[in-house]
Design a protein around this motif. Structure first.
Motif, PDB file in Angstrom:
ATOM      1  N   GLU A 246       0.821  -1.215   0.000  1.00  0.00           N
ATOM      2  CA  GLU A 246       0.000   0.000   0.000  1.00  0.00           C
ATOM      3  C   GLU A 246       0.857   1.268   0.000  1.00  0.00           C
ATOM      4  N   PRO A 247       1.904   1.362   0.840  1.00  0.00           N
ATOM      5  CA  PRO A 247       2.762   2.548   0.776  1.00  0.00           C
ATOM      6  C   PRO A 247       3.401   2.746  -0.594  1.00  0.00           C
ATOM      7  N   MET A 248       3.760   1.654  -1.251  1.00  0.00           N
ATOM      8  CA  MET A 248       4.362   1.767  -2.581  1.00  0.00           C
ATOM      9  C   MET A 248       3.347   2.227  -3.606  1.00  0.00           C
ATOM     10  N   LEU A 249       2.114   1.769  -3.483  1.00  0.00           N
ATOM     11  CA  LEU A 249       1.060   2.224  -4.397  1.00  0.00           C
ATOM     12  C   LEU A 249       0.840   3.723  -4.254  1.00  0.00           C
ATOM     13  N   ARG A 250       0.821   4.195  -3.000  1.00  0.00           N
ATOM     14  CA  ARG A 250       0.647   5.631  -2.781  1.00  0.00           C
ATOM     15  C   ARG A 250       1.829   6.412  -3.341  1.00  0.00           C
ATOM     16  N   ALA A 251       3.034   5.886  -3.132  1.00  0.00           N
ATOM     17  CA  ALA A 251       4.223   6.566  -3.630  1.00  0.00           C
ATOM     18  C   ALA A 251       4.229   6.616  -5.155  1.00  0.00           C
ATOM     19  N   ARG A 252       3.742   5.569  -5.775  1.00  0.00           N
ATOM     20  CA  ARG A 252       3.689   5.565  -7.244  1.00  0.00           C
ATOM     21  C   ARG A 252       2.694   6.596  -7.748  1.00  0.00           C
ATOM     22  N   GLU A 253       1.568   6.708  -7.060  1.00  0.00           N
ATOM     23  CA  GLU A 253       0.576   7.712  -7.443  1.00  0.00           C
ATOM     24  C   GLU A 253       1.117   9.126  -7.284  1.00  0.00           C
ATOM     25  N   ASN A 254       1.989   9.331  -6.287  1.00  0.00           N
ATOM     26  CA  ASN A 254       2.547  10.654  -6.016  1.00  0.00           C
ATOM     27  C   ASN A 254       3.795  10.963  -6.833  1.00  0.00           C
ATOM     28  N   GLY A 255       4.209  10.028  -7.668  1.00  0.00           N
ATOM     29  CA  GLY A 255       5.373  10.250  -8.511  1.00  0.00           C
ATOM     30  C   GLY A 255       6.698   9.927  -7.879  1.00  0.00           C
ATOM     31  N   VAL A 256       6.700   9.464  -6.634  1.00  0.00           N
ATOM     32  CA  VAL A 256       7.958   9.154  -5.951  1.00  0.00           C
ATOM     33  C   VAL A 256       8.675   7.998  -6.636  1.00  0.00           C
TER      34      VAL A 256
END
Length: 368
Positions: A246-256
């Motif tokens: 889940e943290p990686m999914l959020r980071a991908r959405e944020n461009g990180v």
């Protein structure tokens, strides 16, 4: 000091402790039948050096050592893994009376008289009939070399030196590496840094969905095949891909997790690509992995032309006295457990059974 034992175990991480446990179970006595030598100053293997923000809850797939559970009271997911696992290893060493000798640096292993191996160390020499090498990789961080690296005016550090995200507050940070550690660093640093850039040599592979025993065995088989051919081992993670959390999914959405290919050179104030792109940075963090810490075995000439040590089971193909655990396919915690048991079984076949021992692991009630 010059002692003779049946087996020397080098390293007291997961693989070394597993080997020591199974040696005791097979009837070898600590001090006379075997000795465990450890480079670290205290129990815990490489875990004691992990960064504070790597809590136990973030550790992937930590398996219990053989014969003793890590209790739920100890395994608080919010505690740093550098506290949880060393405390567990300390309890384990005491419960099974493994008598680890530390801190000891092993300089070289070479042929001795009467078919024995001489293990030369900072604390003297041990003569052994067999060797379990469980030295892992932590002492050999891999630093790639790129043109201009010595001109960089900022800070360069490796995962082995990672102090936690707070040290990067307000900085422009380039994280190099597409493995699990690189992604963990990147996600943490992005929360406090002025800017992050992620650079990897190959496009990262993210894994979605379940990863069961069948997939795990297939991944281990790929790593095992390299080791059997005498090639330097790859990590199991390199063939399993990165689990998409889940943290990686959020980071991908944020461009990180927007990744760039490897740069061509390092400049005094950042990195540059062949197409003219340039990214400025205060820090370059090399999350570029580790290599097997096996230089002390060089006098035995075990390496193949491919650069690695060919291994069948745990036994070095070029010398049946030498067993490598926590190497290649057994680098995971569950693999290290199994390799410790397998190494002792092969050593028993080589040396014969020791005299009957009065010790039994069933007598240890702690954590059962």
């Amino acid at each position: 000091m010059n002692n003779s034992v049946d087996v020397v175990v080098i390293g007291a991480g997961q693989a070394g402790l597993s080997g020591a446990y199974h040696l005791r179970r097979a009837g070898y006595e600590p001090g006379t039948g075997f000795v465990v030598l450890d480079h670290a100053p205290a129990p815990g293997g490489a875990w004691q050096f992990r960064w504070p923000s790597l809590t136990y809850g973030k550790v992937h797939g930590m398996y219990d050592l053989p014969g003793m559970r890590l209790t739920s009271d100890e395994a608080d997911p919010e505690r740093p893994s550098a506290e949880v696992i060393p405390a567990y290893f300390t309890r384990y060493e005491r419960a099974f009376d493994l008598r680890v000798v530390r801190p000891v640096h092993v300089d070289a292993v070479r042929d001795g008289d009467d078919g024995r191996l001489l293990v030369e160390t900072s604390a003297g020499t041990w003569a052994a009939r067999a060797l379990i090498n469980a030295t892992g990789t932590w002492d050999r961080p891999f630093w790639p070399r790129y043109p201009g690296q010595e001109t960089f005016r900022g800070r360069q550090l490796h995962t082995a030196q990672y102090p936690g995200p707070e040290a990067f507050a307000g900085q422009r940070v380039i994280v190099v590496g597409g493995g699990a550690s690189g992604v963990q660093h990147l996600l943490e640093i992005a929360e406090v840094a002025a800017e992050t850039t992620w650079v990897t040599r190959r496009p990262p592979v993210f894994r979605e969905g379940p990863f069961g025993e069948v997939q795990g065995r297939a991944a281990v088989a790929l790593v095992e095949e390299r080791v059997r051919r005498g090639l330097p081992p790859q990590s199991v993670v390199s063939v399993t891909g990165l689990p998409l959390t889940e943290p990686m999914l959020r980071a991908r959405e944020n461009g990180v997790l927007d990744r760039l290919p490897m740069f061509e050179r390092i400049t005094p104030d950042g990195v540059a690509w062949a197409d003219g792109r340039h990214v400025e940075a205060d820090t370059i963090l090399w999350a570029t992995g580790f290599r097997a810490a096996i230089d002390h075995l060089a006098p035995l000439r075990l390496r193949e032309r491919g650069g690695g040590i060919a291994v069948e089971g745990t036994r070095a193909v070029r010398d049946p006295r030498v067993h490598l655990v926590g190497y290649g396919p057994s680098a995971s915690t569950v693999g290290a457990n199994r390799a410790g048991r397998a190494a002792v079984r092969e050593i028993q076949e080589l040396l014969g059974a020791p005299d009957d021992s009065q010790w039994s692991p069933e007598k240890v009630a702690v954590g059962r």
